[in-house]
Design a protein around this motif. Structure first.
Motif, PDB file in Angstrom:
ATOM      1  N   UNK A 157      40.760  44.734  32.451  1.00  0.00           N
ATOM      2  CA  UNK A 157      39.381  44.331  32.731  1.00  0.00           C
ATOM      3  C   UNK A 157      39.219  43.658  34.086  1.00  0.00           C
ATOM      4  N   UNK A 158      40.271  43.554  34.875  1.00  0.00           N
ATOM      5  CA  UNK A 158      40.184  42.785  36.121  1.00  0.00           C
ATOM      6  C   UNK A 158      39.350  43.486  37.185  1.00  0.00           C
ATOM      7  N   UNK A 159      39.364  44.796  37.213  1.00  0.00           N
ATOM      8  CA  UNK A 159      38.522  45.506  38.174  1.00  0.00           C
ATOM      9  C   UNK A 159      37.044  45.261  37.887  1.00  0.00           C
ATOM     10  N   UNK A 160      36.701  45.271  36.607  1.00  0.00           N
ATOM     11  CA  UNK A 160      35.315  44.987  36.238  1.00  0.00           C
ATOM     12  C   UNK A 160      34.931  43.545  36.565  1.00  0.00           C
ATOM     13  N   UNK A 161      35.863  42.624  36.361  1.00  0.00           N
ATOM     14  CA  UNK A 161      35.573  41.220  36.651  1.00  0.00           C
ATOM     15  C   UNK A 161      35.387  40.993  38.147  1.00  0.00           C
ATOM     16  N   UNK A 162      36.221  41.629  38.959  1.00  0.00           N
ATOM     17  CA  UNK A 162      36.075  41.491  40.412  1.00  0.00           C
ATOM     18  C   UNK A 162      34.761  42.121  40.877  1.00  0.00           C
ATOM     19  N   UNK A 163      34.437  43.287  40.338  1.00  0.00           N
ATOM     20  CA  UNK A 163      33.174  43.935  40.712  1.00  0.00           C
ATOM     21  C   UNK A 163      31.980  43.100  40.292  1.00  0.00           C
ATOM     22  N   UNK A 164      32.058  42.499  39.101  1.00  0.00           N
ATOM     23  CA  UNK A 164      30.969  41.648  38.648  1.00  0.00           C
ATOM     24  C   UNK A 164      30.785  40.453  39.576  1.00  0.00           C
ATOM     25  N   UNK A 165      31.886  39.851  40.025  1.00  0.00           N
ATOM     26  CA  UNK A 165      31.798  38.682  40.895  1.00  0.00           C
ATOM     27  C   UNK A 165      31.226  39.048  42.268  1.00  0.00           C
ATOM     28  N   UNK A 166      31.696  40.150  42.842  1.00  0.00           N
ATOM     29  CA  UNK A 166      31.240  40.528  44.185  1.00  0.00           C
ATOM     30  C   UNK A 166      29.770  40.956  44.178  1.00  0.00           C
ATOM     31  N   UNK A 167      29.403  41.817  43.237  1.00  0.00           N
ATOM     32  CA  UNK A 167      28.022  42.291  43.186  1.00  0.00           C
ATOM     33  C   UNK A 167      27.080  41.146  42.808  1.00  0.00           C
TER      34      UNK A 167
END
Length: 401
Positions: A157-167
């Protein structure tokens, strides 16, 4: 005359039982009774007659087992009503997703009221954002440590978490700039495009079914927002010529920046839902956002604005707002995790209704725009009530690849 009956013998594989019937006057019995005392000494009781304990029904000990009803009553009395209510809202009802969204909107309204009531010192927006993101980061870290969850989430789930933080930070960054360049009412109306953008993004990215009733509910709520802020928008558009920041192409750039904030905000809702479901913990999405937003807001604070040292009362107000923002973000992530995005996002419009009812009840609303405010609130209430009445929808979206 001594006589004895024949012996009867019952034989089993493990037991042999022999029965012998003898006469009472048999000499064998007399010989057994007159046997020497040495044979009886071979069997000695462990306790004498005086040492034997007297056991009755009152002195015997029993293992008392509490009835099932009594155990449940004791457990319920030990849990406070606040804890029971919080647990019921979090996951104890089929309406938990919608209830979390309602509470999140209510907390955002309380933040607005606290900010208006205790605003004793003007603080730059990026400094305010940095303070809130710092408190959100600390509280979410303590939450995850307390429940024993990995702070960076599971590996898948880390890719989704990073994308959520950046966006998510892109949406916040563009909103702060747009609210400084646009009139307040226009920025607010653009920000309430988030639920519509989130529903469109959920349909495109997550393949979530978007029904006609969902589209009608979102459209009804947004028209309610236009009814509420319509008179203010007309006045502010007419006075744009006197504002130096809105001359020429500046207004177009500010409008596009606000629209970009709404689009990225809608995508953020989808990423929050996907990351919360993948990690099975909505607080991780809040922590990931704080982990990125906190240093980014600090860089913007020192790059674009001058730092203002807050006074004591202002500092207390900022801390309270940070605590409320953390609770609102956690409830928002939980609601998006449990509920269909189009339904959950439509409930967010209830914040506008509560805000307008507060303004009308305190007498701050002017009489010329009172009718349009009431019509807008009525449209939003009808839309949100219909969404709640229809109940939660089944989870039919596909995961983000």
């Amino acid at each position: 005359m001594a006589s004895s009956s024949p012996e009867t013998r019952i034989t089993d594989e493990h037991l042999t039982l022999e029965l012998t019937v003898r006469d009472l006057k048999s000499p064998a019995l007399d010989d057994a009774s007159s046997a020497p005392a040495s044979s009886s000494d071979e069997i000695i009781p462990l306790l004498n007659q005086n040492q034997r304990p007297r056991i009755n029904i009152f002195s015997a000990s029993y293992t008392r087992r509490k009835p099932r009803e009594q155990v449940i009553k004791v457990t319920e009395t030990e849990i406070s009503p606040v804890t029971q209510f919080s647990s019921w809202i979090w996951s104890g009802s089929r309406y938990s997703g919608l209830l979390c969204m309602v509470l999140s909107s209510t907390l955002y309204l309380i933040m607005e009221l606290v900010s208006d009531t205790f605003s004793v010192q003007p603080i730059p927006l990026f400094e305010t954002a940095f303070m809130r993101c710092t408190i959100i980061l600390i509280l979410s870290y303590l939450w995850l440590k307390r429940i024993g969850q990995p702070i960076f989430g599971p590996a898948h789930a880390r890719k989704l978490l990073v994308s959520r933080a950046l966006v998510g930070y892109l949406s916040l960054f563009s909103f702060i700039f747009s609210i400084q360049m646009l009139p307040l009412s226009q920025a607010i109306v653009l920000s309430f495009l988030n639920p519509i953008m989130a529903s469109i993004a959920a349909r495109v990215v997550m393949h979530e079914k978007l029904k006609i009733t969902d589209i009608g509910g979102l459209a009804c709520s947004f028209f309610g927002v236009l009814f509420i802020f319509g008179p203010t928008l007309t006045v502010q558009v007419g006075s744009e010529g006197t504002n130096e920041n809105l001359k020429g192409n500046h207004h177009i750039y500010a409008f596009l920046l606000g629209l970009f904030s709404s689009i990225t905000g809608g995508i953020t809702y989808c990423l929050i839902k996907a990351a919360a479901k993948a990690s099975e913990q909505p607080v991780i999405t809040v922590f990931s956002f704080g982990l990125v937003a906190c240093p980014a807001a600090a860089i913007c604070m020192f790059s674009f604005e001058s730092f203002v040292l807050p006074a004591f009362q202002t500092l207390i107000s900022m801390i309270v707002l940070g605590l409320l923002a953390f609770c609102a973000e956690v409830l928002l992530a939980r609601g998006l995790q449990l509920e269909k995005i189009s339904k959950a996002a439509n409930v967010l419009y209830i914040e506008v209704v509560l805000s307008q009812l507060w303004i009308v009840s305190t007498g701050k609303a002017g009489s010329p725009g009172l009718f349009s405010r009431l019509v807008g609130c009525l449209l939003i209430l009808i839309s949100v009530s219909y969404t709640v009445y229809m109940g939660p929808a089944k989870d039919t979206e596909s995961p983000i690849p």
